[in-house]
Design a protein around this motif. Structure first.
Motif, PDB file in Angstrom:
ATOM      1  N   GLN A 146    -103.760 -41.290  13.753  1.00  0.00           N
ATOM      2  CA  GLN A 146    -104.214 -41.623  12.404  1.00  0.00           C
ATOM      3  C   GLN A 146    -104.605 -40.367  11.646  1.00  0.00           C
ATOM      4  N   GLY A 147    -105.472 -39.560  12.250  1.00  0.00           N
ATOM      5  CA  GLY A 147    -105.917 -38.342  11.594  1.00  0.00           C
ATOM      6  C   GLY A 147    -106.422 -38.630  10.196  1.00  0.00           C
ATOM      7  N   SER A 148    -106.064 -37.759   9.247  1.00  0.00           N
ATOM      8  CA  SER A 148    -106.473 -37.947   7.856  1.00  0.00           C
ATOM      9  C   SER A 148    -105.347 -38.526   7.008  1.00  0.00           C
ATOM     10  N   GLY A 149    -104.242 -38.896   7.665  1.00  0.00           N
ATOM     11  CA  GLY A 149    -103.091 -39.405   6.930  1.00  0.00           C
ATOM     12  C   GLY A 149    -102.993 -40.915   6.964  1.00  0.00           C
ATOM     13  N   ILE A 150    -101.751 -41.408   7.079  1.00  0.00           N
ATOM     14  CA  ILE A 150    -101.478 -42.842   7.080  1.00  0.00           C
ATOM     15  C   ILE A 150    -100.854 -43.236   8.410  1.00  0.00           C
ATOM     16  N   TYR A 151    -101.363 -44.309   8.994  1.00  0.00           N
ATOM     17  CA  TYR A 151    -100.850 -44.828  10.253  1.00  0.00           C
ATOM     18  C   TYR A 151    -100.027 -46.079   9.927  1.00  0.00           C
ATOM     19  N   PHE A 152     -98.720 -46.038  10.214  1.00  0.00           N
ATOM     20  CA  PHE A 152     -97.844 -47.157   9.860  1.00  0.00           C
ATOM     21  C   PHE A 152     -97.506 -48.030  11.064  1.00  0.00           C
ATOM     22  N   ILE A 356     -94.783 -34.495   8.998  1.00  0.00           N
ATOM     23  CA  ILE A 356     -95.874 -34.985   9.838  1.00  0.00           C
ATOM     24  C   ILE A 356     -95.808 -36.497   9.959  1.00  0.00           C
ATOM     25  N   GLN A 357     -95.590 -37.188   8.815  1.00  0.00           N
ATOM     26  CA  GLN A 357     -95.498 -38.646   8.850  1.00  0.00           C
ATOM     27  C   GLN A 357     -94.294 -39.104   9.660  1.00  0.00           C
ATOM     28  N   GLY A 358     -93.179 -38.383   9.523  1.00  0.00           N
ATOM     29  CA  GLY A 358     -91.988 -38.753  10.272  1.00  0.00           C
ATOM     30  C   GLY A 358     -92.188 -38.630  11.775  1.00  0.00           C
ATOM     31  N   LEU A 359     -92.796 -37.524  12.194  1.00  0.00           N
ATOM     32  CA  LEU A 359     -93.070 -37.329  13.620  1.00  0.00           C
ATOM     33  C   LEU A 359     -94.092 -38.338  14.129  1.00  0.00           C
ATOM     34  N   LYS A 360     -95.092 -38.580  13.294  1.00  0.00           N
ATOM     35  CA  LYS A 360     -96.122 -39.547  13.668  1.00  0.00           C
ATOM     36  C   LYS A 360     -95.516 -40.940  13.865  1.00  0.00           C
ATOM     37  N   GLY A 361     -94.542 -41.268  12.989  1.00  0.00           N
ATOM     38  CA  GLY A 361     -93.916 -42.584  13.061  1.00  0.00           C
ATOM     39  C   GLY A 361     -93.190 -42.832  14.364  1.00  0.00           C
ATOM     40  N   LEU A 362     -92.648 -41.757  14.987  1.00  0.00           N
ATOM     41  CA  LEU A 362     -91.976 -41.914  16.277  1.00  0.00           C
ATOM     42  C   LEU A 362     -92.924 -42.459  17.333  1.00  0.00           C
ATOM     43  N   PHE A 363     -94.202 -42.099  17.217  1.00  0.00           N
ATOM     44  CA  PHE A 363     -95.189 -42.523  18.203  1.00  0.00           C
ATOM     45  C   PHE A 363     -95.882 -43.827  17.800  1.00  0.00           C
ATOM     46  N   THR A 364     -96.257 -43.932  16.538  1.00  0.00           N
ATOM     47  CA  THR A 364     -97.023 -45.114  16.118  1.00  0.00           C
ATOM     48  C   THR A 364     -96.164 -46.369  16.082  1.00  0.00           C
ATOM     49  N   ALA A 365     -94.862 -46.212  15.767  1.00  0.00           N
ATOM     50  CA  ALA A 365     -93.983 -47.376  15.715  1.00  0.00           C
ATOM     51  C   ALA A 365     -93.343 -47.652  17.076  1.00  0.00           C
ATOM     52  N   GLY A 366     -93.247 -46.641  17.897  1.00  0.00           N
ATOM     53  CA  GLY A 366     -92.511 -46.801  19.144  1.00  0.00           C
ATOM     54  C   GLY A 366     -91.061 -46.414  18.917  1.00  0.00           C
TER      55      GLY A 366
END
Length: 382
Positions: A146-152, A356-366
């Protein structure tokens, strides 16, 4: 809608103010005239000025009331969540029409961003209610991502509707609107969105965001005379500068024109008070007052350019000034390379946040959901 009297606010003391939205009938609506004086604390001090920020008595921003026929159904989806949500923004082709996206309603993904007071508390409660929405049950990992950004959480079924919802703190969202720290949330709100659940502070800060978007668009315009449609296309393109998806085929290359073409009347309503401000200040002059698609020419004297630059978001403005370490604001305003430097600064800001959001999405979405989402995006772009 105007339930606010004068009040002082801080990030930790902001409260929700819910309003009843009205349907779009005309782009002219009761809206408090824009003025930089309302935003002086954040213009001069950025986030540190929030303690001094005051919402004017009877403030209204009806220009941002852009609802759809499915408003009740969208509210029902949001209402399924037990965790507390302060405000909800609906965006994207599933919420508002776009050319080239004519899928049946049942196949459209509905995109939301939830603003919450405490992201950790939200995820803890939401994981209990909706564990299948998450790729992991680890609160430590969720909070880290989540950090300071958006968790999708994309591709989840809620009331038989394919849904993607992002979670961000109100503090982070308001920081981006006021300082353009990432232009990820602020960029979305520079285009028409649907406030499913709203508060006045969100609308108040977004008026400042809209004004700055128009400022940047006018600086980036290659011609000093342009149509209203061209202006909105330039504004829309801002949030895609540096978006890595535009370079790897993850977004439709005609997306900007598709958005403005289908939502032109929404743009006219959204930006009407900002346009009136620019016209009153003589920054823009109407050369053709065609009610469908007006034509303007710029009238940016050096003083006008200084005024516009000096009221840009503090963090963004500071970064812009750093490109001119030995120059005065007057010299910056006169620089022929100013549009190029502005474009470069926006691009570098967005490319970082989008990666950052794109990389984060790989983990948060699966992995499977991420692949599904990427394939769907690529099909849209073809």
């Amino acid at each position: 809608m105007s339930r606010i009297c004068r009040l002082r606010v801080t990030f930790n003391q902001l409260r929700s103010f819910h309003c009843v939205s009205v349907r779009l009938s005309t782009f002219v609506s009761p809206t408090t005239p824009y003025s930089d004086k309302y935003y002086k604390p954040i213009i001069t001090e950025g986030a540190a000025g929030f303690d001094k920020l005051v919402i004017p008595k009877d403030f209204r921003a009806d220009n941002q009331s852009l609802t759809t026929e499915s408003q009740e159904k969208l509210a029902e989806i949001v209402g399924t969540f037990d965790a507390e949500i302060s405000a909800v923004v609906g965006y994207g082709s599933g919420i508002l029409p776009q050319n080239g996206y004519d899928k049946p309603d049942k196949e459209k993904q509905l995109d939301f961003i939830f603003l919450v007071e405490d992201t950790g508390k939200f995820h803890k409660e939401n994981c209990k209610q909706n564990p299948s929405h998450y790729s992991t049950g680890s609160q430590t990992l969720i909070n880290w991502w989540q950090g300071s950004g958006i968790y999708f959480n994309p591709y989840v079924l809620i009331k038989d509707k394919l849904t993607k919802y992002g979670v961000t703190s109100r503090r982070s969202a308001f920081m981006d609107l006021s300082e353009w720290s990432s232009l990820y949330f602020a960029g979305r709100l520079q285009k028409p969105v649907n406030y499913i659940k709203e508060d006045n502070m969100l609308r108040f800060l977004n008026q400042y965001n809209l004004k700055n978007a128009m400022t940047i668009a006018i600086f980036l315009m290659q011609a000093n005379q342009f149509s209203e449609r061209q202006l909105y296309e330039q504004i829309t393109s801002i949030s895609y500068l540096g978006d890595f998806r535009m370079y790897v085929g993850g977004e439709n290359p005609n997306k900007v024109k598709n958005i403005v073409s289908k939502q032109f009347q929404y743009f006219k309503k959204l930006y009407d008070p900002i346009l009136q401000y620019f016209i009153r200040r003589n920054y823009l002059v109407i050369t053709d007052n065609d009610e469908t698609n007006r034509t303007f020419k710029t009238n940016l004297t050096t003083t006008a350019r200084i005024n516009l630059i000096s009221s840009l978001p503090l963090k963004f403005r500071t970064q812009l000034y750093s490109k001119y370490p030995e120059s005065s604001v007057k010299e910056i305003a006169r620089d022929e390379k100013l549009p190029e430097n502005i474009r470069g600064l926006i691009t570098s800001t967005i490319i970082y946040s989008s990666l950052i959001q794109g990389l984060k999405g790989l983990f948060t979405a699966g992995l499977l959901k991420s692949l599904k989402y990427s394939i769907a995006k690529r099909r849209k772009s073809s």
